[in-house]
Design an enzyme around this catalytic site. Structure first.
Site, PDB file in Angstrom:
ATOM      1  N   LYS A  33       0.841  -1.204   0.000  1.00  0.00           N
ATOM      2  CA  LYS A  33       0.000   0.000   0.000  1.00  0.00           C
ATOM      3  C   LYS A  33       0.874   1.252   0.000  1.00  0.00           C
ATOM      4  O   LYS A  33       2.092   1.170   0.238  1.00  0.00           O
ATOM      5  CB  LYS A  33      -0.914  -0.026   1.230  1.00  0.00           C
ATOM      6  CG  LYS A  33      -0.162  -0.036   2.563  1.00  0.00           C
ATOM      7  CD  LYS A  33      -1.072  -0.354   3.741  1.00  0.00           C
ATOM      8  CE  LYS A  33      -0.285  -0.380   5.042  1.00  0.00           C
ATOM      9  NZ  LYS A  33      -1.099  -0.881   6.168  1.00  0.00           N
ATOM     10  N   ARG A 128     -10.751  -0.342  14.295  1.00  0.00           N
ATOM     11  CA  ARG A 128     -10.431   0.507  13.156  1.00  0.00           C
ATOM     12  C   ARG A 128     -11.202   0.020  11.933  1.00  0.00           C
ATOM     13  O   ARG A 128     -12.004   0.733  11.386  1.00  0.00           O
ATOM     14  CB  ARG A 128      -8.917   0.506  12.917  1.00  0.00           C
ATOM     15  CG  ARG A 128      -8.450   1.540  11.934  1.00  0.00           C
ATOM     16  CD  ARG A 128      -6.939   1.504  11.738  1.00  0.00           C
ATOM     17  NE  ARG A 128      -6.470   0.271  11.106  1.00  0.00           N
ATOM     18  CZ  ARG A 128      -5.254   0.094  10.617  1.00  0.00           C
ATOM     19  NH1 ARG A 128      -4.352   1.063  10.714  1.00  0.00           N
ATOM     20  NH2 ARG A 128      -4.900  -1.035  10.052  1.00  0.00           N
ATOM     21  N   TYR A 242      16.426  30.032   8.638  1.00  0.00           N
ATOM     22  CA  TYR A 242      15.241  30.709   9.171  1.00  0.00           C
ATOM     23  C   TYR A 242      15.298  30.824  10.689  1.00  0.00           C
ATOM     24  O   TYR A 242      15.724  29.894  11.381  1.00  0.00           O
ATOM     25  CB  TYR A 242      13.980  29.933   8.806  1.00  0.00           C
ATOM     26  CG  TYR A 242      13.523  30.139   7.374  1.00  0.00           C
ATOM     27  CD1 TYR A 242      13.204  31.403   6.894  1.00  0.00           C
ATOM     28  CD2 TYR A 242      13.395  29.049   6.518  1.00  0.00           C
ATOM     29  CE1 TYR A 242      12.778  31.581   5.580  1.00  0.00           C
ATOM     30  CE2 TYR A 242      12.953  29.216   5.214  1.00  0.00           C
ATOM     31  CZ  TYR A 242      12.650  30.491   4.750  1.00  0.00           C
ATOM     32  OH  TYR A 242      12.221  30.660   3.465  1.00  0.00           O
TER      33      TYR A 242
HETATM   34  C1  LIG Z   1      -0.388  -1.875   6.873  1.00  0.00           C
HETATM   35  C2  LIG Z   1      -1.003  -3.171   7.227  1.00  0.00           C
HETATM   36  C3  LIG Z   1      -0.248  -4.351   7.266  1.00  0.00           C
HETATM   37  C4  LIG Z   1       1.274  -4.343   7.176  1.00  0.00           C
HETATM   38  O1  LIG Z   1       1.753  -3.903   8.411  1.00  0.00           O
HETATM   39  P1  LIG Z   1       3.312  -3.735   8.733  1.00  0.00           P
HETATM   40  O2  LIG Z   1       3.337  -3.308  10.152  1.00  0.00           O
HETATM   41  O3  LIG Z   1       3.792  -2.673   7.819  1.00  0.00           O
HETATM   42  O4  LIG Z   1       3.959  -5.034   8.490  1.00  0.00           O
HETATM   43  C5  LIG Z   1      -0.912  -5.550   7.437  1.00  0.00           C
HETATM   44  N1  LIG Z   1      -2.247  -5.589   7.634  1.00  0.00           N
HETATM   45  C6  LIG Z   1      -3.007  -4.469   7.659  1.00  0.00           C
HETATM   46  C7  LIG Z   1      -4.469  -4.565   7.886  1.00  0.00           C
HETATM   47  C8  LIG Z   1      -2.412  -3.224   7.468  1.00  0.00           C
HETATM   48  O5  LIG Z   1      -3.152  -2.107   7.497  1.00  0.00           O
END
Ligand SMILES: *Cc1c(COP(=O)(O)O)cnc(C)c1O
Length: 345
Positions: A33, A128, A242
């Site tokens: 992702k 979530r 800055y």
């Molecule tokens: C992002 C995600 C993962 C991967 O998690 P990592 O901690 O990056 O290995 C796996 N399952 C879900 C549902 C996620 O949102």
């Protein structure tokens, strides 16, 4: 050439995948992702498939479309956000497998694409995404009698091995899924490291593939080098950048390098991080600005042409710690202006 160079080591990526795969007796998928955690989903996806991954996960159907175009038809692509309104054509045409999160999504999916594969995401306590236990009880029989490919849930505290939440979620996942025949998945990177009880039929590592914690034995995958635009002499008492936030206490040489918060070098790094000339660290001084960073190179034996931000010594996690964040955020913030080079694969 004034933009930075982001080098992605695809051999390190696939070696991390193999290492995580070697820690379990079950199938290892891969999460790609957010554009492959910022490193380029097409290149990363293809390399992981070559290494042996057969299933990939993205967050949104749009990401799945791009990934499908990169990897062709023979890989299963799961979508964490499930079957959202308006996604039916993408899911159908691009052969994406939505992980439905609500009873409404399940209904939408079965009505719009009755034979089309899907998975189910369950909530085991993170609150979530996913069906809660009562909702699952009411639709499990229907879901499992259709083309359901995977039942999964996600751990909230897997990067803390001793956290009581891990076992609570494990028990809840058992309670919700024991006895079903569809493959199950609970573990991301952190869950793999928790041990075999957490592995079920498939793991879904993300960050560990890209060299990040909690997979502490990971090989670094992302390397970032920034060109030096100019080096100037600064007298005692003069200030840099800055808000005059740094003042020279000795006659100093200050290098101005190309890269700033618009490139993902977040402003919270100001005054905290190092840049590197080979294996010698030099401190970032003054504020990070939009396109530029300044570093004190007084102690270098020669004027540098390039300074590194991510290298074997300063990994994404080390840099993240300097900025009070996590490696995930450093990776996924890496900006679009860098020249990207892919090594290996
Ligand atoms: C992002 C995600 C993962 C991967 O998690 P990592 O901690 O990056 O290995 C796996 N399952 C879900 C549902 C996620 O949102």
């Amino acid at each position: 050439m004034s933009t930075g160079f982001l080098t992605v080591d695809l051999d390190a990526l696939t070696s991390n995948w193999r290492a995580l795969d070697g820690m379990t007796d079950v199938e290892t998928a891969a999460v790609v992702k957010a554009d492959g955690y910022g490193l380029g989903v097409a290149k990363v996806g293809r390399a992981l498939i070559k290494a042996g991954a057969k299933r990939l996960f993205v967050a949104a159907a749009e990401e799945g479309v791009e990934l499908r175009q990169a990897v062709g038809p023979n890989v299963e692509i799961f979508v964490f956000s499930g079957h959202m309104r308006g996604d039916t054509d993408m899911i159908g045409d691009m052969m994406l497998t939505p992980l439905v999160n609500t009873v409404g999504q399940l209904t939408r999916h079965l009505e719009a694409l009755p034979e089309h594969p899907f998975g189910v995401q369950l909530d085991t306590g993170m609150n979530r995404l996913g069906l809660e236990i009562g909702e699952w009880a009411s639709v499990a029989e229907i879901a499992l009698s259709q083309n359901c490919r995977l039942v999964m849930s996600h751990l909230a505290c897997a990067d803390e091995p001793d956290h009581a939440m891990n076992r609570q979620q494990l028990e809840q996942f058992h309670l919700m899924t024991d006895g079903i025949e569809v493959p199950r998945s609970l573990a991301a990177t952190g869950g793999i490291l928790l041990g075999p009880e957490y592995h079920f039929d498939m793991t879904r590592p993300g960050v560990g593939l890209y060299g990040g914690a909690p997979f502490t034995d990971a090989q670094p995958v992302a390397f970032l080098d920034l060109p030096v635009i100019q080096v100037r002499d600064v007298e005692v008492g003069e200030t840099v950048g800055y808000a005059n936030s740094w003042t020279a206490k000795r006659p100093s040489k200050i290098a101005t390098v190309s890269g700033g918060y618009a490139d993902g070098l977040i402003r919270a790094l100001s005054g905290g991080a190092n840049l590197w000339h080979g294996d010698q660290a030099v401190p970032l001084v003054g504020r990070v600005s939009m396109d530029l960073i300044t570093a004190d190179v007084t102690d270098l034996p020669e004027l540098p042409g390039v300074l590194s931000v991510l290298n074997q010594d300063q990994t994404v996690d080390a840099l993240a710690e300097r900025a009070g964040t996590i490696g995930y955020e450093i990776l996924t913030s890496l900006g679009p202006r860098y020249q990207r080079r892919y090594a290996g694969g």
